[in-house]
Design a protein around this motif. Structure first.
Motif, PDB file in Angstrom:
ATOM      1  N   THR A 124     116.558  49.719  54.323  1.00 26.28           N
ATOM      2  CA  THR A 124     116.023  51.033  54.681  1.00 26.28           C
ATOM      3  C   THR A 124     117.129  51.948  55.193  1.00 26.28           C
ATOM      4  N   GLU A 126     120.359  51.789  54.486  1.00 25.49           N
ATOM      5  CA  GLU A 126     121.228  52.169  53.378  1.00 25.49           C
ATOM      6  C   GLU A 126     120.575  53.241  52.508  1.00 25.49           C
ATOM      7  N   ARG A 127     119.261  53.137  52.302  1.00 26.06           N
ATOM      8  CA  ARG A 127     118.568  54.157  51.512  1.00 26.06           C
ATOM      9  C   ARG A 127     118.595  55.511  52.214  1.00 26.06           C
ATOM     10  N   LYS A 128     118.430  55.507  53.531  1.00 30.35           N
ATOM     11  CA  LYS A 128     118.481  56.764  54.278  1.00 30.35           C
ATOM     12  C   LYS A 128     119.847  57.426  54.143  1.00 30.35           C
ATOM     13  N   GLY A 130     121.932  56.914  51.651  1.00 27.43           N
ATOM     14  CA  GLY A 130     122.034  57.358  50.270  1.00 27.43           C
ATOM     15  C   GLY A 130     121.350  58.698  50.049  1.00 27.43           C
ATOM     16  N   GLU A 131     120.175  58.887  50.651  1.00 26.28           N
ATOM     17  CA  GLU A 131     119.461  60.161  50.530  1.00 26.28           C
ATOM     18  C   GLU A 131     120.233  61.298  51.188  1.00 26.28           C
ATOM     19  N   LYS A 132     120.854  61.006  52.328  1.00 29.82           N
ATOM     20  CA  LYS A 132     121.638  62.039  53.015  1.00 29.82           C
ATOM     21  C   LYS A 132     122.838  62.447  52.173  1.00 29.82           C
ATOM     22  N   ALA A 134     123.067  62.220  48.925  1.00 28.40           N
ATOM     23  CA  ALA A 134     122.569  62.938  47.747  1.00 28.40           C
ATOM     24  C   ALA A 134     122.271  64.394  48.076  1.00 28.40           C
ATOM     25  N   SER A 135     121.889  64.666  49.327  1.00 27.06           N
ATOM     26  CA  SER A 135     121.567  66.045  49.718  1.00 27.06           C
ATOM     27  C   SER A 135     122.803  66.946  49.766  1.00 27.06           C
ATOM     28  N   HIS A 144     127.055  53.289  45.274  1.00 28.22           N
ATOM     29  CA  HIS A 144     126.329  52.420  46.192  1.00 28.22           C
ATOM     30  C   HIS A 144     126.352  50.967  45.728  1.00 28.22           C
ATOM     31  N   HIS A 157     128.645  51.530  50.494  1.00 28.95           N
ATOM     32  CA  HIS A 157     128.821  52.866  49.930  1.00 28.95           C
ATOM     33  C   HIS A 157     130.314  53.192  49.804  1.00 28.95           C
TER      34      HIS A 157
END
Length: 297
Positions: A124, A126-128, A130-132, A134-135, A144, A157
């Protein structure tokens, strides 16, 4: 073995040579050490012979239009999620096999052990991150869950930004306070510790060393990228940081989500085309862990 090519003098900036180390063609194809390729002295680009053939023949002074190979970005948290699923499934199978009638009830009334849930929490986090990343749009390219040659370990990452390459390990400690403790005896040197929720987590910094070494080795495969700066960072998700100042211990930056995004976005000399070349080079040498959800750029 020699290769019959048109006279390279048709393009004076090109020279056919045998590669002393692995490299990457501008089209994205991997080139092995000992393989013949064309070196463009003007642009410092390496071309595989099929791409260079028209230039060597004098058909054009610039390379023909080539669709670059896609970059496999990988899946943030992919390996951690797979490990959680493996452990969860193994426990469920063991309980149902041992208790054919009551297995379902036991599973409904109990939870996975902490050692298993930690993998899901890590995924979870790492996904957060990754989303940051991507923004941030085109400012950075984030790779990743990368494999490391001759190792079962992975790198969470690798981010290519305007100022260099960042090796980032994501950690999730909910509501934990991050602090630095410095202590020493009367004659002993100062000891610096990374404290997370009051516990000494300095060993997390030590794990960044081999990750940076792996990325440096991958970059050193190409003379063009050998000197690109690499910064190591620990990103703590959902943790509490001091209001003022930054934390850096043993050349490792310690950041939250916002601080990590700001760090990788730092202005620098690497423009978008160079960042794409760097990402393609690193993606070829440190491939993504296998996943059906892996994205392409």
């Amino acid at each position: 073995m020699s290769i019959d090519l048109p006279d390279p003098a048709a393009n004076t900036s090109l020279k056919v040579l045998t590669l002393r180390r692995p490299d990457t063609c501008a089209c994205g194809a991997a080139l092995a050490a000992g393989e013949q390729a064309a070196w463009d002295r003007a642009t410092r680009a390496v071309w595989c012979l099929p791409c260079a053939q028209p230039m060597l023949a004098g058909a054009a002074a610039t390379p023909p239009p080539i669709e670059p190979a896609p970059i496999e970005l990988g899946v943030a948290g992919g390996s951690a999620q797979q490990e959680f699923a493996r452990r969860h499934s193994k426990r469920e199978h063991r309980i149902r096999e041992a208790h054919p009638r009551l297995g379902g009830l036991i599973l409904a009334l109990s939870d996975d052990p902490q050692s298993t849930r930690a993998w899901q929490s890590g995924a979870t986090g790492e996904r957060k991150l990754g989303e940051k990343l991507a923004s941030l749009g085109d400012t950075v390219i984030a790779l990743h869950d990368r494999q490391v040659p001759k190792s079962r370990a992975n790198i969470d990452h690798i981010v290519i930004g305007p100022a260099g390459v960042y090796v980032i390990d994501a950690k999730r400690y909910r509501n934990a306070k991050i602090a630095v403790r410095r202590s020493s005896g009367f004659l002993s040197p100062v000891r610096t510790q990374l404290m997370v929720a009051g516990r000494d987590k300095t060993k997390l910094l030590d794990a960044m060393g081999w990750q940076v070494d792996a990325v440096r080795a991958a970059l050193s495969d190409s003379a063009e990228f050998a000197d690109v700066p690499i910064t190591a960072a620990l990103c703590f998700i959902d943790a509490e940081f001091p209001l003022f100042g930054t934390i850096e211990i043993n050349e490792v930056r310690v950041q939250g989500l916002g601080g990590t995004a700001k760090l990788v976005s730092t202005a620098g000399p690497l423009d978008a085309p160079v960042r794409a070349q760097l990402a393609r080079h690193l993606a070829a040498r440190l491939p993504a862990k296998p996943s059906s959800d892996s994205a392409l750029l």
